[in-house]
Design a protein around this motif. Sequence first.
Motif, PDB file in Angstrom:
ATOM      1  N   LEU A 175       5.630   3.900  -2.211  1.00  0.00           N
ATOM      2  CA  LEU A 175       5.420   4.781  -3.297  1.00  0.00           C
ATOM      3  C   LEU A 175       4.594   4.101  -4.309  1.00  0.00           C
ATOM      4  O   LEU A 175       5.806   3.113  -4.814  1.00  0.00           O
ATOM      5  CB  LEU A 175       6.664   6.200  -3.095  1.00  0.00           C
ATOM      6  CG  LEU A 175       6.289   6.925  -1.668  1.00  0.00           C
ATOM      7  CD1 LEU A 175       7.491   7.897  -2.532  1.00  0.00           C
ATOM      8  CD2 LEU A 175       5.109   7.456  -1.715  1.00  0.00           C
ATOM      9  N   CYS A 176       3.877   3.965  -4.793  1.00  0.00           N
ATOM     10  CA  CYS A 176       3.255   3.456  -6.207  1.00  0.00           C
ATOM     11  C   CYS A 176       3.788   5.275  -6.675  1.00  0.00           C
ATOM     12  O   CYS A 176       4.794   5.383  -6.514  1.00  0.00           O
ATOM     13  CB  CYS A 176       2.086   3.615  -6.231  1.00  0.00           C
ATOM     14  SG  CYS A 176       1.103   5.724  -6.236  1.00  0.00           S
ATOM     15  N   GLN A 177       4.076   4.727  -8.386  1.00  0.00           N
ATOM     16  CA  GLN A 177       5.129   5.502  -9.301  1.00  0.00           C
ATOM     17  C   GLN A 177       4.379   6.457  -9.668  1.00  0.00           C
ATOM     18  O   GLN A 177       5.435   7.523  -9.889  1.00  0.00           O
ATOM     19  CB  GLN A 177       5.261   4.730 -10.716  1.00  0.00           C
ATOM     20  CG  GLN A 177       3.835   3.995 -11.416  1.00  0.00           C
ATOM     21  CD  GLN A 177       3.729   3.608 -12.320  1.00  0.00           C
ATOM     22  OE1 GLN A 177       4.595   3.961 -13.200  1.00  0.00           O
ATOM     23  NE2 GLN A 177       2.956   3.115 -13.084  1.00  0.00           N
ATOM     24  N   GLN A 178       2.973   7.015  -9.225  1.00  0.00           N
ATOM     25  CA  GLN A 178       2.585   7.757  -9.213  1.00  0.00           C
ATOM     26  C   GLN A 178       2.789   9.111  -8.273  1.00  0.00           C
ATOM     27  O   GLN A 178       3.175  10.639  -8.281  1.00  0.00           O
ATOM     28  CB  GLN A 178       0.825   7.961  -9.264  1.00  0.00           C
ATOM     29  CG  GLN A 178       0.265   7.749 -11.348  1.00  0.00           C
ATOM     30  CD  GLN A 178       0.031   6.133 -11.146  1.00  0.00           C
ATOM     31  OE1 GLN A 178       0.719   5.572  -9.965  1.00  0.00           O
ATOM     32  NE2 GLN A 178       0.159   5.774 -11.513  1.00  0.00           N
ATOM     33  N   CYS A 179       3.258   8.641  -6.851  1.00  0.00           N
ATOM     34  CA  CYS A 179       3.343   9.279  -5.990  1.00  0.00           C
ATOM     35  C   CYS A 179       4.995   9.417  -6.227  1.00  0.00           C
ATOM     36  O   CYS A 179       5.884  10.403  -5.438  1.00  0.00           O
ATOM     37  CB  CYS A 179       2.996   9.061  -4.929  1.00  0.00           C
ATOM     38  SG  CYS A 179       1.496   9.184  -4.080  1.00  0.00           S
ATOM     39  N   VAL A 180       5.571   8.608  -6.572  1.00  0.00           N
ATOM     40  CA  VAL A 180       7.402   9.151  -6.582  1.00  0.00           C
ATOM     41  C   VAL A 180       6.981  10.199  -7.889  1.00  0.00           C
ATOM     42  O   VAL A 180       7.285  11.089  -7.166  1.00  0.00           O
ATOM     43  CB  VAL A 180       8.089   8.080  -7.551  1.00  0.00           C
ATOM     44  CG1 VAL A 180       9.411   8.014  -8.056  1.00  0.00           C
ATOM     45  CG2 VAL A 180       7.460   6.660  -6.029  1.00  0.00           C
ATOM     46  N   THR A 220       1.009  -1.232   0.369  1.00  0.00           N
ATOM     47  CA  THR A 220      -0.334  -0.420  -0.457  1.00  0.00           C
ATOM     48  C   THR A 220       0.651   1.418  -0.237  1.00  0.00           C
ATOM     49  O   THR A 220       1.626   1.231   1.000  1.00  0.00           O
ATOM     50  CB  THR A 220      -0.894   0.047   1.129  1.00  0.00           C
ATOM     51  OG1 THR A 220      -1.601  -1.361   1.310  1.00  0.00           O
ATOM     52  CG2 THR A 220      -2.062   1.048   1.559  1.00  0.00           C
ATOM     53  N   CYS A 221       0.994   1.739  -0.537  1.00  0.00           N
ATOM     54  CA  CYS A 221       1.563   3.588  -1.063  1.00  0.00           C
ATOM     55  C   CYS A 221       1.185   4.256   0.057  1.00  0.00           C
ATOM     56  O   CYS A 221       0.448   4.607   0.655  1.00  0.00           O
ATOM     57  CB  CYS A 221       1.063   4.217  -1.810  1.00  0.00           C
ATOM     58  SG  CYS A 221       1.684   5.895  -2.395  1.00  0.00           S
ATOM     59  N   ASP A 222       2.428   4.637   0.789  1.00  0.00           N
ATOM     60  CA  ASP A 222       1.976   4.925   2.117  1.00  0.00           C
ATOM     61  C   ASP A 222       1.471   6.301   2.124  1.00  0.00           C
ATOM     62  O   ASP A 222       1.642   7.542   3.047  1.00  0.00           O
ATOM     63  CB  ASP A 222       3.612   5.200   3.181  1.00  0.00           C
ATOM     64  CG  ASP A 222       4.003   4.254   3.074  1.00  0.00           C
ATOM     65  OD1 ASP A 222       3.133   3.790   4.461  1.00  0.00           O
ATOM     66  OD2 ASP A 222       4.876   3.380   3.399  1.00  0.00           O
ATOM     67  N   ARG A 223       1.775   7.478   0.592  1.00  0.00           N
ATOM     68  CA  ARG A 223       1.438   8.987   0.354  1.00  0.00           C
ATOM     69  C   ARG A 223      -0.344   8.496   0.340  1.00  0.00           C
ATOM     70  O   ARG A 223      -0.862   9.125   0.511  1.00  0.00           O
ATOM     71  CB  ARG A 223       1.742   9.108  -0.938  1.00  0.00           C
ATOM     72  CG  ARG A 223       1.816  10.973  -0.834  1.00  0.00           C
ATOM     73  CD  ARG A 223       2.504  11.160  -1.801  1.00  0.00           C
ATOM     74  NE  ARG A 223       2.477  12.562  -2.146  1.00  0.00           N
ATOM     75  CZ  ARG A 223       1.832  12.831  -3.311  1.00  0.00           C
ATOM     76  NH1 ARG A 223       1.757  12.200  -4.522  1.00  0.00           N
ATOM     77  NH2 ARG A 223       1.263  14.205  -3.137  1.00  0.00           N
ATOM     78  N   CYS A 224      -1.101   7.252  -1.047  1.00  0.00           N
ATOM     79  CA  CYS A 224      -2.517   8.148  -2.036  1.00  0.00           C
ATOM     80  C   CYS A 224      -3.341   6.926  -1.027  1.00  0.00           C
ATOM     81  O   CYS A 224      -4.241   6.411  -1.247  1.00  0.00           O
ATOM     82  CB  CYS A 224      -2.363   7.794  -2.862  1.00  0.00           C
ATOM     83  SG  CYS A 224      -1.832   6.221  -3.549  1.00  0.00           S
ATOM     84  N   GLY A 225      -2.275   5.522  -0.252  1.00  0.00           N
ATOM     85  CA  GLY A 225      -3.792   4.773  -0.166  1.00  0.00           C
ATOM     86  C   GLY A 225      -3.737   3.427  -0.698  1.00  0.00           C
ATOM     87  O   GLY A 225      -4.278   2.885  -0.681  1.00  0.00           O
TER      88      GLY A 225
END
Length: 112
Positions: free
Chosen positions: A59-64, A16-21
């Motif tokens: 992180l997911c790639q969008q949040c990176v 799970t992406c720590d930023r966007c979930g």
Amino acid sequence: MREYRDRTVQEVAACTCDRCGRRMTPVDDQGEWYEKMALDWRGGFGSIFGDGAHVSLDLCQQCVRDTLGRWLRVDPPSGPDGSMQALKGVVPRPNAPVSVDRMNPGEFHERD
Ligand SMILES: [Zn+2]
């Protein structure tokens, strides 16, 4: 003679992406799964996080891109035809069997 016993091994089944979930799994969306980023380290002497502190982030790639994009160095594939150098040497699968000589075109010598 060897004897074996069963052993339980754990693998990451979801992240799970720590930023966007965003929840990512290797089954649901492989593109997101393989492009995620995981940072995981232990702070050393002088670390701003504390000596020996364990620091991690998924992180997911969008949040990176959204958080680090300004500082990321992104280079396009550098092959002469735009192909990725990492794929250099990959042998295509023809319909007919291929000899070892043909798999190594740099060393291929046509026989008469
Ligand atoms: Zn995210």
